[in-house]
Design an enzyme around this catalytic site. Structure first.
Site, mmCIF file in Angstrom:
data_model
loop_
_atom_site.group_PDB
_atom_site.id
_atom_site.type_symbol
_atom_site.label_atom_id
_atom_site.label_comp_id
_atom_site.label_asym_id
_atom_site.label_seq_id
_atom_site.Cartn_x
_atom_site.Cartn_y
_atom_site.Cartn_z
ATOM 1 N N ASN B 72 1.753 7.007 -23.466
ATOM 2 C CA ASN B 72 0.446 7.387 -24.016
ATOM 3 C C ASN B 72 -0.533 6.277 -23.676
ATOM 4 O O ASN B 72 -0.973 5.531 -24.525
ATOM 5 C CB ASN B 72 0.526 7.618 -25.527
ATOM 6 C CG ASN B 72 1.026 6.411 -26.282
ATOM 7 O OD1 ASN B 72 1.533 5.469 -25.675
ATOM 8 N ND2 ASN B 72 0.871 6.413 -27.587
ATOM 9 N N CYS B 73 -0.851 6.162 -22.416
ATOM 10 C CA CYS B 73 -1.644 5.030 -21.965
ATOM 11 C C CYS B 73 -3.039 5.475 -21.599
ATOM 12 O O CYS B 73 -3.221 6.425 -20.846
ATOM 13 C CB CYS B 73 -0.972 4.362 -20.771
ATOM 14 S SG CYS B 73 -1.886 2.950 -20.182
ATOM 15 N N GLY B 74 -4.032 4.789 -22.173
ATOM 16 C CA GLY B 74 -5.419 5.118 -21.877
ATOM 17 C C GLY B 74 -5.902 4.516 -20.581
ATOM 18 O O GLY B 74 -7.027 4.741 -20.170
#
Lengths: 186, 336
Positions: B72-74
Site C-alpha cells: 500500500n505504497c503512495g
C-alpha cells in the site's frame, strides 16, 4: 445545505485562487534552488564514485559510535532512501535492525543540507522551514541544529535498538538453541 | 498441488495493464506488506490461486518464494523495491511509477489501484501468458558516460583528444545529473506541492486555519504538546500505519510551518516540532529494509518489535533534546 451551495457558488474560484497562490509561492520559492542543488549533488556523487564511499562505509561499520552515525549518513548520501538500507548486509545480524533505525531516522534531517538523498519526502523539513522563511528569518541556524541533533539522535536510537535486539534474540534463543549473540555483542 | 492463475487488473485511477499471477510449487506465497495483517487483495489472490497469503510485516519471505507482493505504497519506497527485486508488485493505492526507483516500475511487473473485485481467474486461453514471468528486471541503468580516466588504450591518444574526452565526461555527467534533478522535481516534488497547495489554499480561504490554530497552538507551541504528539505517533500500534511515504509527517510539517508563519507557534519550536512529527519515521518499512539488508527471517522477526519499542523511548528523548537545543534559536540575532 443551501448555505453551503451558496457559499460554494460565490467562492468557487476564490478557493482555487488561494490554492494557486500557495502553489506559485512554493514553485518560485523552492523549486529553482532545488533544481540546481539537486543537479550539483547528483554530479558530486557520480564524480566521487561509489567505490571510494563504499570503503569508508565498510570501515565505519566496525566502530559502534561510527556505525550509527557516519555509516548511515554516508549510506544515505551515497545510495539515498531507500537503497541506503542495503548496507545493512555488511553488518552482523544483531546490528541490522539498529542500523536501519539509525539510517531511516536520518532520512529527514539529511534533507536540510542534502535534499537529493530523500527528495521525495522533502516536505517534513521544508514544510516547517518554509514557515521560518515567511517570517523573514534565515533557515540556516535551524538547518544546522536539525542536522547535528539528528546525528545525536540516530546514535541514541542505534545503540538502544541494538540492545533491545540482542535482548530479544537471547530471550528467543533460551527457548530454543543457545546462541553466541550475547558474547558477540559484548 | 495444482495452482490456478489469476489476472490482476488495475482499479480506478490505477496504473499498468494488469498482471497474471501464476503460482507454482516453489513460488506460492502472496506476501502482504501493508503495515501488518493480510490485505483483502492478498487474501483474494490467495483464495483464487490456492497460494498462501503471508503477512510480510511479521514474517520474512525469501524473494524466490514470492509469486507476488501486495503493498500500500503512495509512491516512494516499496513501490520500487519489489519491482527492482523482480517480484510482481500489486499496489492497492492508485500510484504510478514514482520515487527513486521509478525506473524499475514497468507494466510487466507492476499494477496499482487494485481492489479485491479487480482480481479474476484467468480463462484457459490466457493461461499461456502465465509463463511470461518477468525475467531479471530489465534495468536500464543510468546512462552515465564511461569514465575516460579509466579507459585503457590511451597511449596513442593526443593530449587534446584526452582533454575533450574528459570534458565530455564532465559535461555528460552534469547533464545526466540535471536530467535526474528535473525528473525528481516533476515526479515527486511538484505533485506534492500541488496537493499541498490545494489543502493549504482550502484551509486558508475557508478560515479553517483559525479554528485549527486554536487546536495546534497548545500542541505545537509547548514542549508538552510536542511530547504528546510523538508519544502517540510512536505508539507501536500506530507507528507502522503513520509511516508510508512520510505523507502524514509531510502534511503535518506544512501545517506546522503555516502556523509558525502565522505567529501561532513560536519559531524556536520548529526544531522540537521537526522531531515530534517524525517519531514514526520508517516504522512501516522495517521488514522491507531488513530484506534489503539481507537479514535472516529470525532477525526480521526480532527487529520489528525492537525498532518499534526503541522508538517509543527515543521519540520522546529526541523531542526533549531538540527542545533543549532550541534555546537561543531565533532570538532577534537571526532576523535578516
Amino acid at each position: 445545505m443551501l448555505h453551503v451551495i451558496d457559499w460554494l457558488g460565490s467562492h468557487f474560484f476564490g478557493l482555487f485562487q488561494a490554492g494557486g497562490t500557495q502553489f506559485v509561492g512554493l514553485v518560485t520559492g523552492i523549486v529553482p534552488i532545488l533544481v540546481v542543488l539537486l543537479t550539483f549533488m547528483y554530479s558530486v556523487v557520480r564524480f566521487i564514485g561509489q567505490e571510494r564511499v563504499n570503503r569508508a562505509i565498510l570501515y565505519s561499520a566496525k566502530v559502534s559510535i561510527l556505525r550509527y552515525t557516519l555509516m548511515p549518513i554516508l549510506a544515505l548520501l551515497l545510495l539515498a532512501n531507500p537503497m541506503a538500507y542495503t548496507f545493512g548486509r555488511f553488518l552482523p545480524e544483531h546490528q541490522k535492525p539498529a542500523f536501519y533505525d539509525a539510517a531511516v531516522s536520518f532520512c529527514h534531517p539529511v534533507t536540510s543540507f542534502f535534499p537529493y538523498a530523500n527528495a521525495g519526502e522533502i516536505f517534513v523539513w521544508l514544510g516547517i522551514a518554509d514557515g521560518i522563511t515567511k517570517l523573514h528569518m534565515s533557515i540556516a541556524p535551524l538547518a544546522v541544529r536539525y542536522f547535528l541533533l539528528g546525528i545525536v539522535i540516530i546514535l541514541i536510537r542505534g545503540l538502544l535498538t541494538e540492545r533491545i535486539t540482542v535482548y530479544l534474540m537471547n530471550r528467543k534463543s533460551t527457548q530454543g538453541q543457545p546462541s553466541k549473540i550475547q558474547t558477540e555483542a559484548l | 498441488m495444482a495452482y490456478r492463475s489469476v489476472r490482476v487488473n488495475p482499479g480506478e485511477g490505477g496504473w499498468g495493464k494488469g498482471l497474471i499471477i501464476a503460482p507454482h510449487d516453489h513460488k506460492a506465497k502472496v506476501v502482504s506488506v501493508t503495515g501488518g495483517g493480510i490485505h483483502p487483495v492478498a487474501q483474494r489472490i490467495a483464495e483464487l490461486t490456492g497460494a498462501v497469503a503471508v503477512d510480510g510485516f511479521r514474517t520474512q519471505v525469501p524473494k524466490e518464494e514470492m509469486c507476488c507482493v501486495v503493498v500500500n505504497c503512495g509512491g516512494t519506497a516499496r513501490i520500487g523495491v519489489y519491482p527492482r527485486m523482480g517480484v510482481l508488485t500489486i499496489d492497492v493505492i492508485p500510484s504510478g511509477p514514482s520515487g527513486p526507483l521509478a525506473q524499475y516500475i514497468k507494466e510487466t511487473n507492476f499494477v496499482s489501484g487494485v481492489r479485491p473485485e479487480t482480481v479474476e481467474l484467468t480463462t484457459d486461453a490466457t493461461d499461456t501468458q502465465a509463463e511470461s514471468r518477468p525475467g531479471v528486471a530489465d534495468s536500464t541503468p543510468n546512462q552515465v558516460p564511461a569514465n575516460p580516466f579509466n579507459a585503457g588504450n590511451s597511449t596513442d591518444r593526443s593530449f587534446f583528444l584526452k582533454l575533450s574526452g574528459v570534458m565530455g565526461y564532465i559535461v555528460g555527467t552534469l547533464y545526466q545529473s540535471g536530467r535526474e534533478a528535473v525528473d525528481m522535481i516533476i515526479r515527486n516534488i511538484l505533485p506534492f506541492m500541488a496537493f499541498v497547495s490545494l489543502l493549504i489554499g482550502f484551509v486558508v480561504y475557508t478560515g479553517l486555519g483559525h479554528d485549527l490554530a486554536t487546536v495546534v497552538a497548545p500542541l505545537g507551541g509547548t514542549v508538552w504538546g510536542l511530547a504528546l504528539i510523538v508519544i502517540v505517533g510512536t505508539f507501536p500500534l500506530f507507528s507502522p500505519m503513520l509511516g508510508p511515504g512520510a505523507v502524514v509527517a509531510q502534511i503535518v510539517g506544512v501545517f506546522v510551518g503555516t502556523e509558525i508563519a502565522a505567529g501561532v507557534i513560536p519559531p524556536q519550536y520548529a526544531l522540537p516540532a521537526l522531531f515530534a512529527i517524525d517519531g514514526q519515521v520508517g516504522c512501516d518499512f522495517i521488514p522491507v529494509a531488513m530484506a534489503l539488508g539481507e537479514a535472516t527471517v529470525e532477525t526480521t522477526e526480532v527487529g520489528v518489535p525492537a525498532v518499534l519499542f526503541s522508538r517509543q523511548v527515543t521519540g520522546v528523548v529526541a523531542v526533549v533534546l531538540a527542545w533543549l537545543a532550541s534555546f537561543g534559536l531565533y532570538s532577534t540575532a537571526h532576523i535578516k
